[in-house]
Design a protein around this motif. Structure first.
Motif, PDB file in Angstrom:
ATOM      1  N   THR A  65     111.955 104.159 -37.004  1.00 47.74           N
ATOM      2  CA  THR A  65     112.242 103.005 -36.151  1.00 47.74           C
ATOM      3  C   THR A  65     113.423 103.325 -35.241  1.00 47.74           C
ATOM      4  O   THR A  65     114.074 104.366 -35.386  1.00 47.74           O
ATOM      5  CB  THR A  65     112.619 101.784 -36.998  1.00 47.74           C
ATOM      6  N   GLN A  66     113.689 102.404 -34.307  1.00 47.32           N
ATOM      7  CA  GLN A  66     114.841 102.604 -33.427  1.00 47.32           C
ATOM      8  C   GLN A  66     116.140 102.511 -34.232  1.00 47.32           C
ATOM      9  O   GLN A  66     117.149 103.099 -33.854  1.00 47.32           O
ATOM     10  CB  GLN A  66     114.848 101.573 -32.301  1.00 47.32           C
ATOM     11  N   GLU A  67     116.126 101.764 -35.348  1.00 47.02           N
ATOM     12  CA  GLU A  67     117.347 101.643 -36.163  1.00 47.02           C
ATOM     13  C   GLU A  67     117.528 102.848 -37.075  1.00 47.02           C
ATOM     14  O   GLU A  67     118.642 103.272 -37.353  1.00 47.02           O
ATOM     15  CB  GLU A  67     117.303 100.367 -37.018  1.00 47.02           C
ATOM     16  N   VAL A  68     116.403 103.361 -37.614  1.00 44.28           N
ATOM     17  CA  VAL A  68     116.469 104.509 -38.525  1.00 44.28           C
ATOM     18  C   VAL A  68     115.737 105.686 -37.875  1.00 44.28           C
ATOM     19  O   VAL A  68     114.556 105.892 -38.092  1.00 44.28           O
ATOM     20  CB  VAL A  68     115.831 104.173 -39.894  1.00 44.28           C
ATOM     21  N   ARG A 360     121.483 102.034 -42.723  1.00 41.38           N
ATOM     22  CA  ARG A 360     121.051 100.737 -42.188  1.00 41.38           C
ATOM     23  C   ARG A 360     120.382  99.925 -43.289  1.00 41.38           C
ATOM     24  O   ARG A 360     119.302  99.368 -43.117  1.00 41.38           O
ATOM     25  CB  ARG A 360     120.107 100.912 -40.997  1.00 41.38           C
ATOM     26  N   SER A 365     114.287  95.316 -40.584  1.00 37.28           N
ATOM     27  CA  SER A 365     113.102  96.028 -41.054  1.00 37.28           C
ATOM     28  C   SER A 365     113.532  97.350 -41.679  1.00 37.28           C
ATOM     29  O   SER A 365     114.231  98.132 -41.054  1.00 37.28           O
ATOM     30  CB  SER A 365     112.138  96.280 -39.892  1.00 37.28           C
TER      31      SER A 365
END
Lengths: 409, 287
Positions: A65-68, A360, A365
Motif C-alpha cells: 500500500t501507499q502507507e506500507v 504503521r 488498512s
C-alpha cells in the motif's frame, strides 16, 4: 571419495575443461525425489508470477500500500535472509581471525550458504524495485546518494558478495583442477575475510539503520536509536543458529560425502557454537531490557502489541538462550538443534515486527502479504536450495579437498 | 643547504597560506549566497474549499481531474492520481478546509534516503523527483514523516507522484499553479523568510482569528509549506507529535560511525589474528 578419484582421472586423461563442464551440468541423482516434486511446481509458478509482475507492475501480485511500501519481499527475503546469512562472517572470524581451527570443516559450507543467500535474497530485491533498469545508477556513479543508508547497504551487499566469492573460490579451483589459480586464490582468503567481516558489521547494522528515519511509523516498543546495534548483535546468533540448523540437515542429506571422522567432529562443533549463541543472546537480551527501561514504555506492555513484544523477548530470545545453555552443559546436539529453530523463528518475528507488523501498526488498512508474494518468496528459496545442492554434489564443500590442494597451501 | 632550508620554509609558508586562505575561499560563497528557499504559505481561515487548486494542479501535471469534492467528515486521500487534496474537518470553530501536499522540508528525509539522488532538495526550495535516476525502491516513502510520496503500483514503468511546487514553472519565473489559481488568496508563494514574517503579522494583527502556531516553522526541522489555522492543528488531521529536528539527523550518527569502523575493524582483526596464532599449534597438540 569417488569424486576425488574422478578429478585425478580427469587430469591424467587430459579431458578439456569445457567437456568436463558439459558432463558436470547434467543432473546427478534421481529426479523424482519428494523435494523436487514439491519445489518444481512452486518455482514454475513463481516464474509466471515474476513475469506478471514485470508486465503489469508490482501492485498486480503484491498487497503493498501507499502507507506500507515495503512488505514481505524486503522484510523477510532481504532483512531476515541477510541476518541468517550472518553465520559466514562469524565463522570466518572464528577460524581465520581467532585461529579456532576446530571449526575449519564448516567454513566452506557456511560461506557458500552466505554467498547464495546474498545472491538470491538481495537479488530478490530487484523484483521489488519499481524501476530496476536504474539500479546501476548508484553503482556507476552518475548519482551517488552518499547520505543514504540504503546507498551504504547496497554497496556493501555488492562488495561482500565479491569477498565471499573470493573466500569460496578455492573450492571452485579444486573442482576444476586448476592448481595455479588455487594457489593464488587461497592467498587472497585472509584479505577477503578481513574485508568481509568489516563489511558485514556495517551492513548488518545498516539494515537496522534503514528504519531510523521511520521514527513515527514503527511501534515505539520496537523503535529505538539502538536498532543498528540490535541488528548486528542478533545477526551473530541468527547466523550461528542457521549454521546449526543447516548443518544438521546437510549432514543427513549429503551423508555420503562426509567421512566418519567429520561426523564425530560435527557434534563437538555444534556444542561449541551453542556457547557463543548463549553468550551473544544474553548480551542481546540485556540490551533489549536496557533500551526498554530507558524508553519508559511500561504503559504499552498491557496492550496487545506489548504482549506480543513480551512473547518475542521471553519466548524467542530468553527461552532459546536457556536451551542453548542446557545443550552446552549436557553436551546435547539435539537440544542445540531445537534451540536453533526457536531462535530462528524469533529472528523472523523480530525482523517482521520492525519491517511489517509494527510498521504503521496504527494505519487504517493493514498490510498482509498476498499468496503470490509468498509463492515468489518460496520460489526464491527453492531455487537457492537447488543451486546449493548442485554445488555440494560437485565441489569439495562438505567432503575433503583433493590431496593436491592440501599440499598446495 | 641554505637554499634548501629557505625553500623548505617557503614551501611551509605557502602550504600554511593555502590552508588558511583555502578555508576562507571555501566559506565565502556559502555566506554570500545565503539559502533563501522558496515556499508556500497556506491560510486555512481563507480557504473556501472550491478545489480550484486541485483542478489547476491536475492540469499542470497531466493528472486526471478530481471526481469528488471535500465534505465534512469524509477523508480524501493523497494517491498516485493527485498531488494535492483539500479536505473538510468538523472543528471547534465549525467546518475548516485544509489542503494537503508535499511539505518541501528544509532537510527532507526523502532526499537523505534516496540512494540515487532522484529525490532532490533543489537550491530554490522545491523537493523534486527525477525519473531518470529513480530505481523505484520506495525508501523515500518509508522515510517521509508526512507520508507524501505515492507510487504507481499498477504500472510497468512506475513513477513517484508528489508535489514539486511546480518546479518547471518556478524555474521560468512563474509561480505554482495552485497559488496562481486560488481565488481566495489562501495560497501565497514567496521566499520562506517573507512568508514567515507575513504569517506572524497575520497572527499578531488578528489574534482572535488564528491559533497561535505556524505549522511548518519548526516541524521536522522546518518545512517549505507553512500553515495557518483557526484551531489547534490536531483538529485538522496534522501530525503534531513530529520532532522539531530534521529527520536525516536520525541516521547521521550511524553514517558518521562508518569511516571509523572501516579504519578500526581491519586493524583490530589483523591484531587479533596475530595474537591468536599460537592457538593453531595448541589445537594440533590436542588432536
Amino acid at each position: 571419495m569417488i569424486n576425488t578419484e574422478y578429478t585425478l582421472a580427469k587430469n591424467s586423461k587430459g579431458i578439456k575443461t569445457w567437456e568436463f563442464l558439459k558432463q558436470e551440468f547434467k543432473p546427478k541423482g534421481k529426479l523424482l525425489t519428494p523435494f523436487n516434486i514439491i519445489s518444481l511446481p512452486i518455482m514454475l509458478l513463481g516464474l509466471v508470477l515474476i513475469i506478471i509482475r514485470f508486465w503489469k507492475g508490482i501492485g498486480s501480485i503484491t498487497n503493498l500500500t501507499q502507507e506500507v511500501p515495503w512488505g514481505l519481499w524486503i522484510g523477510f527475503d532481504v532483512v531476515t535472509g541477510v541476518a541468517f546469512a550472518g553465520g559466514a562472517y562469524v565463522v570466518t572470524f572464528m577460524v581465520y581471525i581467532m585461529n579456532l581451527k576446530k571449526y575449519e570443516s564448516i567454513v566452506r559450507v557456511t560461506v557458500l550458504n552466505g554467498f547464495l543467500a546474498y545472491v538470491f535474497y538481495a537479488g530478490a530485491l530487484l523484483l521489488d524495485l519499481g524501476r530496476p533498469w536504474n539500479v546501476i545508477n548508484p553503482i556507476i556513479g552518475n548519482s551517488f546518494g552518499t547520505s543514504s543508508v540504503l546507498f551504504l547497504v547496497a554497496w556493501h551487499f555488492l562488495l561482500y558478495m565479491i569477498a565471499q566469492l573470493i573466500e569460496f573460490s578455492p573450492a571452485i579451483a579444486e573442482w576444476l583442477g586448476k592448481k595455479r589459480a588455487h594457489k593464488i586464490l587461497s592467498r587472497m582468503t585472509i584479505a577477503a575475510v578481513i574485508f568481509g567481516i568489516t563489511l558485514s558489521t556495517l551492513h548488518q547494522s545498516g539494515l537496522g539503520a534503514l528504519y531510523l528515519m521511520a521514527k513515527d511509523k514503527i511501534h515505539p516498543l520496537w523503535y529505538s536509536e539502538f536498532i543498528p546495534i540490535m541488528f548486528f548483535v542478533s545477526s551473530i546468533f541468527a547466523g550461528l543458529s542457521m549454521v546449526i540448523f543447516e548443518g544438521s540437515i546437510s549432514f543427513k542429506v549429503f551423508s555420503d560425502q562426509i567421512s566418519e571422522k567429520a561426523h564425530q567432529k560435527h557434534k563437538g562443533i555444534i556444542v561449541g557454537l551453542t556457547k557463543i549463541c548463549a553468550v551473544t543472546m544474553f548480551a542481546y537480551f540485556f540490551l533489549q531490557v536496557l533500551v526498554f527501561v530507558h524508553s519508559q514504555n511500561w504503559h504499552l506492555l498491557s496492550t496487545p502489541m506489548g504482549f506480543w513484544f513480551l512473547i518475542e523477548l521471553l519466548g524467542f530470545v530468553f527461552l532459546p538462550m536457556l536451551l542453548f545453555i542446557y545443550s552446552y552443559k549436557n553436551n546435547s546436539p539435539l537440544m542445540a538443534k531445537i534451540a536453533a529453530i526457536v531462535t530462528m523463528v524469533g529472528i523472523i518475528i523480530n525482523r517482521l515486527n520492525i519491517t511489517v507488523i509494527g510498521f504503521r501498526w496504527d494505519a487504517v488498512s493493514h498490510y498482509y502479504p498476498s499468496w503470490m508474494e509468498i509463492v515468489v518468496t518460496l520460489a526464491v528459496i527453492f531455487t537457492e536450495l537447488w543451486i546449493f545442492r548442485w554445488i555440494i554434489n560437485r565441489m569439495p564443500v562438505l567432503r575433503e579437498s583433493p590431496l593436491w590442494a592440501k599440499e598446495n597451501k | 643547504m641554505n637554499v634548501n632550508r629557505r625553500s623548505f620554509f617557503q614551501m611551509l609558508g605557502i602550504t600554511g597560506l593555502t590552508f588558511a586562505l583555502g578555508k576562507k575561499t571555501k566559506a565565502n560563497p556559502n555566506n554570500s549566497s545565503r539559502i533563501d528557499f522558496k515556499g508556500i504559505l497556506y491560510d486555512s481561515t481563507r480557504c473556501v474549499g472550491c478545489q480550484s487548486c486541485e483542478f489547476a494542479c491536475a492540469e499542470a501535471n497531466n493528472l486526471p481531474e478530481p471526481t469528488d469534492s471535500p465534505e465534512a467528515g469524509k477523508f480524501r486521500k493523497l494517491s498516485e492520481f493527485n498531488r494535492c487534496i483539500v479536505n473538510c474537518y468538523n472543528t471547534s470553530k465549525g467546518e475548516v478546509y485544509v489542503k494537503k501536499q508535499c511539505m518541501h522540508c528544509n532537510e527532507p528525509a526523502c532526499d537523505a534516503a534516496c540512494l540515487t539522488q532522484a529525490m532532490n532538495k533543489t537550491k530554490e526550495g522545491p523537493v523534486i523527483w527525477r525519473g531518470n535516476k529513480c530505481m523505484g525502491c520506495r525508501y523515500c516513502m518509508v522515510s517521509c514523516p508526512f507520508d507524501i510520496p505515492k507510487f504507481e503500483y499498477h504500472s510497468a514503468n512506475p513513477k513517484i507522484q508528489k508535489c514539486d511546487m511546480c518546479f518547471s514553472r518556478i524555474s521560468e519565473g512563474g509561480i505554482p499553479a495552485c497559488a496562481e489559481n486560488c481565488p481566495a488568496e489562501a495560497i501565497v508563494f514567496g521566499t520562506r523568510r517573507e512568508l514567515l514574517k507575513e504569517a506572524r503579522k497575520r497572527i499578531v494583527e488578528t489574534p482572535d482569528l488564528y491559533y497561535d502556531h505556524i505549522y511548518g516553522e519548526h516541524e521536522a526541522g522546518g518545512t517549505g509549506l507553512l500553515y495557518l489555522s483557526p484551531v489547534p492543528f490536531q483538529e485538522l488531521g496534522f501530525k503534531t507529535t513530529l520532532q522539531n529536528s530534521s529527520y536525516p539527523e536520525l541516521s547521521k550518527g550511524f553514517l558518521y560511525s562508518v569511516p571509523s569502523i572501516f579504519v578500526l575493524w581491519p586493524a583490530i582483526l589483523i591484531g587479533l589474528r596475530e595474537a591468536t596464532k599460537n592457538n593453531h599449534l595448541k589445537n594440533h597438540e590436542n588432536d
